[in-house]
Scaffold this motif. Structure first.
Motif, short mmCIF file in Angstrom:
data_model
loop_
_atom_site.label_atom_id
_atom_site.label_comp_id
_atom_site.label_asym_id
_atom_site.label_seq_id
_atom_site.Cartn_x
_atom_site.Cartn_y
_atom_site.Cartn_z
N SER A 103 0.83 -1.20 0.00
CA SER A 103 0.00 0.00 0.00
C SER A 103 0.87 1.25 0.00
CB SER A 103 -0.94 0.03 1.21
OG SER A 103 -0.22 0.23 2.40
N VAL A 104 0.25 2.32 -0.52
CA VAL A 104 0.87 3.64 -0.52
C VAL A 104 -0.22 4.63 -0.13
CG1 VAL A 104 2.01 5.42 -1.93
CG2 VAL A 104 2.47 3.01 -2.38
N GLU A 105 0.04 5.43 0.91
CA GLU A 105 -0.91 6.45 1.35
C GLU A 105 -0.26 7.81 1.13
OE1 GLU A 105 -2.25 5.70 5.37
OE2 GLU A 105 -2.20 3.54 5.00
N ILE A 106 -0.94 8.68 0.37
CA ILE A 106 -0.38 9.98 0.01
C ILE A 106 -1.29 11.09 0.53
CG2 ILE A 106 0.29 11.47 -1.93
CD1 ILE A 106 0.60 8.85 -3.59
N ASP A 107 -0.70 12.02 1.25
CA ASP A 107 -1.42 13.19 1.72
C ASP A 107 -1.83 14.04 0.51
OD1 ASP A 107 -1.43 16.19 2.62
OD2 ASP A 107 -1.59 15.04 4.49
N LEU A 166 0.55 16.58 -1.17
CA LEU A 166 1.61 16.13 -2.09
C LEU A 166 1.12 15.99 -3.53
CD1 LEU A 166 3.50 13.43 0.01
CD2 LEU A 166 4.28 15.71 -0.62
N LEU A 167 -0.18 15.84 -3.71
CA LEU A 167 -0.73 15.68 -5.05
C LEU A 167 -0.66 16.97 -5.87
CD1 LEU A 167 -3.84 13.46 -4.23
CD2 LEU A 167 -1.61 12.73 -5.12
N ASP A 201 9.90 12.84 -5.27
CA ASP A 201 11.00 12.81 -4.30
C ASP A 201 10.60 12.04 -3.05
OD1 ASP A 201 12.59 14.31 -6.02
OD2 ASP A 201 12.24 16.21 -4.98
N TYR A 202 9.42 12.31 -2.55
CA TYR A 202 8.92 11.60 -1.37
C TYR A 202 8.85 10.09 -1.62
CZ TYR A 202 7.39 15.37 1.78
OH TYR A 202 7.35 16.41 2.68
N LEU A 203 8.33 9.72 -2.78
CA LEU A 203 8.21 8.30 -3.11
C LEU A 203 9.58 7.62 -3.16
CD1 LEU A 203 5.40 8.41 -5.80
CD2 LEU A 203 5.32 7.16 -3.64
N ILE A 204 10.52 8.26 -3.81
CA ILE A 204 11.86 7.67 -3.92
C ILE A 204 12.49 7.49 -2.54
CG2 ILE A 204 14.23 8.13 -4.70
CD1 ILE A 204 12.91 9.46 -7.21
N LEU A 205 12.47 8.53 -1.73
CA LEU A 205 13.08 8.45 -0.40
C LEU A 205 12.41 7.42 0.50
CD1 LEU A 205 13.68 12.25 0.32
CD2 LEU A 205 15.43 10.51 -0.07
N THR A 206 11.10 7.48 0.55
CA THR A 206 10.36 6.62 1.47
C THR A 206 10.38 5.16 1.01
OG1 THR A 206 8.95 8.53 1.97
CG2 THR A 206 8.18 6.37 2.73
N LEU A 207 10.23 4.93 -0.28
CA LEU A 207 10.29 3.55 -0.79
C LEU A 207 11.68 2.96 -0.59
CD1 LEU A 207 8.15 3.80 -4.03
CD2 LEU A 207 7.70 2.32 -2.07
#
Length: 107
Positions: free
Chosen positions: A52-56, A59-60, A68-74
């Motif tokens: 799962s991926v939950e996005i505030d 950020l959209l 950037d958030y996806l790369i760092l967090t993943l």
């Protein structure tokens, strides 16, 4: 001698079975990673499958920031999952290894 070899082969097959069972179990071990500001949360299995991926919503609004958030967090989540995966599989493999002369250095 032949009996020892058959015994070792049996132990290796048993170890292989335990490793496969561990891999299946790791599909149910979940790893969560959240960005430092809690705007993005990802969940992976210890086998590194994204669940799962939950996005505030904030950020959209900014594609580059979201990327950037996806790369760092993943990457952080994958690193955690990899450590768990490798530790579990190494422990299972070590536990099931037969005593083979000259292989003591790998334990």
């Amino acid at each position: 001698m032949f009996g020892d070899m058959m015994n070792m082969m049996g132990k290796l097959k048993e170890a292989q079975k335990k490793i496969e069972e561990t891999k299946k179990r790791l599909d149910s071990v979940l790893v969560d990673e959240t960005s430092s500001d809690n705007k993005l949360k990802v969940t992976l299995t210890a086998n590194r499958t994204i669940k799962s991926v939950e996005i505030d919503d904030e950020l959209l609004k900014d594609k580059e920031q979201l990327e950037d958030y996806l790369i760092l967090t993943l990457n952080k989540a994958i690193e955690k999952a990899t450590k768990i995966n490798e530790a579990e599989l190494a422990a299972t493999a070590k536990e099931g290894m037969p005593n083979i002369p000259g292989m003591d250095m790998f334990k």
